[in-house]
Write an enzyme that holds these catalytic residues in place. Structure first.
Site, short mmCIF file in Angstrom:
data_model
loop_
_atom_site.label_atom_id
_atom_site.label_comp_id
_atom_site.label_asym_id
_atom_site.label_seq_id
_atom_site.Cartn_x
_atom_site.Cartn_y
_atom_site.Cartn_z
N HIS A 1 -2.51 4.60 -3.04
CA HIS A 1 -3.49 5.61 -2.31
C HIS A 1 -3.10 7.04 -2.38
CE1 HIS A 1 -5.37 6.76 1.66
NE2 HIS A 1 -6.12 7.23 0.73
N GLY B 1 -5.35 2.11 11.46
CA GLY B 1 -5.69 1.65 12.71
C GLY B 1 -6.15 0.03 12.74
N GLY C 1 -0.44 5.02 12.65
CA GLY C 1 -0.14 4.77 13.93
C GLY C 1 -1.41 5.24 14.84
N HIS D 1 0.84 -1.15 0.08
CA HIS D 1 0.14 -0.03 0.14
C HIS D 1 0.81 1.25 0.15
CE1 HIS D 1 -3.71 2.17 1.06
NE2 HIS D 1 -2.96 2.92 1.79
N ASP E 1 -8.97 1.29 5.72
CA ASP E 1 -7.38 1.90 5.85
C ASP E 1 -7.17 2.60 7.18
OD1 ASP E 1 -5.55 3.84 3.53
OD2 ASP E 1 -5.17 2.66 5.33
N GLY F 1 -3.38 10.90 6.83
CA GLY F 1 -2.38 12.04 7.14
C GLY F 1 -1.25 11.31 7.65
N ASP G 1 1.29 4.94 0.32
CA ASP G 1 0.40 6.25 0.64
C ASP G 1 1.11 7.51 0.07
OD1 ASP G 1 -0.20 4.48 3.68
OD2 ASP G 1 -1.55 5.29 2.42
C1 DX5 Z 1 -3.04 7.18 6.39
C2 DX5 Z 1 -2.84 6.10 5.38
C3 DX5 Z 1 -2.82 4.67 6.04
C4 DX5 Z 1 -2.05 4.52 7.16
C5 DX5 Z 1 -2.32 3.12 7.87
O1 DX5 Z 1 -3.38 8.38 6.06
O2 DX5 Z 1 -3.54 6.22 4.34
O3 DX5 Z 1 -2.73 3.71 4.84
O4 DX5 Z 1 -0.76 4.66 6.61
O5 DX5 Z 1 -1.34 3.23 8.88
P1 DX5 Z 1 -1.64 2.38 10.32
O6 DX5 Z 1 -1.94 0.91 9.90
O7 DX5 Z 1 -0.41 2.50 10.95
O8 DX5 Z 1 -2.75 2.90 10.68
ZN ZN Z 2 -3.51 4.58 2.95
#
Ligand code: DX5
Ligand code: ZN
Length: 224
Positions: free
Chosen positions: A68, A183, A150, A33, A181, A147, A35
């Site tokens: 993404h 948490g 974690g 994924h 997507d 954004g 980002d």
């Molecule tokens: C947040 C991203 C997510 C995030 C997920 O803006 O789109 O993909 O990186 O990371 P965790 O799994 O740590 O919440």
């Molecule tokens: Zn993402």
């Protein structure tokens, strides 16, 4: 089987090397994924770092790219990623309000053999994307505010996933994938699955783990 798309957002730059991507591939993630943040749609700018990661990954592994785009200029980033042949590119509904622009983006991606995903932020109701569903392959439901990695999953977003899943079933649109997507951990993944997700994005839960394969196994509910 619920698919796992591993986000690289929480990976430190110095650790983003081929060995890390190999380890994640061996841990049996289903997608990487990517980002992409432009520093405008969201505060952070990860464009360079994520492009580098996507390039390396596309050269060394066959694991699919799940891109993404958290960007305003969606056209620019789609053009940039087409040569890497990603499986999916998802952009935000909140970044593209104009219908003709939206349909043109969808058309361009399909002409390049890329699956189309639309992302909706926690506060965006699913009504906003209903008319687009027949033209797309995936709805990415943000379960955190976009954004950063974690963060904690926002429970109300699970209700949205349930509502979306029921709508897809009722309207014979079940081949459209739902991806949660943000948490995701071994507890929240169960809730996302029950709500109707086909795929989840997991970043920090996997990339902060001592053993990636164990973390992925825990998420998939496989015995260690
Ligand atoms: C947040 C991203 C997510 C995030 C997920 O803006 O789109 O993909 O990186 O990371 P965790 O799994 O740590 O919440
Ligand atoms: Zn993402």
């Amino acid at each position: 089987m619920l698919e796992i798309s591993v986000s690289l957002l929480s990976v430190e730059k110095e650790n983003a090397v081929p060995a890390l991507f190999y380890n994640l591939e061996t841990a049996k993630v289903n997608y990487f994924h990517i980002d992409v943040m432009d520093g405008k749609f969201v505060e952070k700018n990860t464009a360079e770092f994520m492009k580098q990661n996507a390039l390396t990954i596309s050269h060394i592994t066959n694991v699919g790219l799940d891109v993404h785009l958290m960007v305003e200029n969606v056209e620019e980033f789609i053009e940039e990623y087409i040569p890497l042949k990603p499986q999916i590119i998802t952009f935000h509904h909140e970044a593209v309000s104009e219908k003709t622009r939206m349909m043109k983006l969808i058309q361009d991606m399909k002409e390049n053999g890329i699956q189309v995903g639309i992302a909706i932020n926690p506060e965006t109701p699913i009504d906003e994307v209903k008319e687009l569903l027949p033209y797309i392959h995936q709805v990415l439901v943000m379960t955190v505010v976009p954004g950063k990695g974690g963060q904690k999953l926002i429970p109300e977003t699970l209700e949205k996933i349930k509502e979306l899943k029921q709508y897809l079933i009722k309207n014979n649109l079940e081949d459209i994938q739902i991806e949660a997507d943000g948490g995701i951990n071994e507890t929240t993944i169960q809730k996302a699955k029950e709500a109707g997700c086909d795929r989840v994005v997991a970043g920090s839960y996997i990339t902060n783990a001592e053993n990636f394969a164990e973390a992925v196994k825990k998420l998939k509910g496989e015995k260690e």
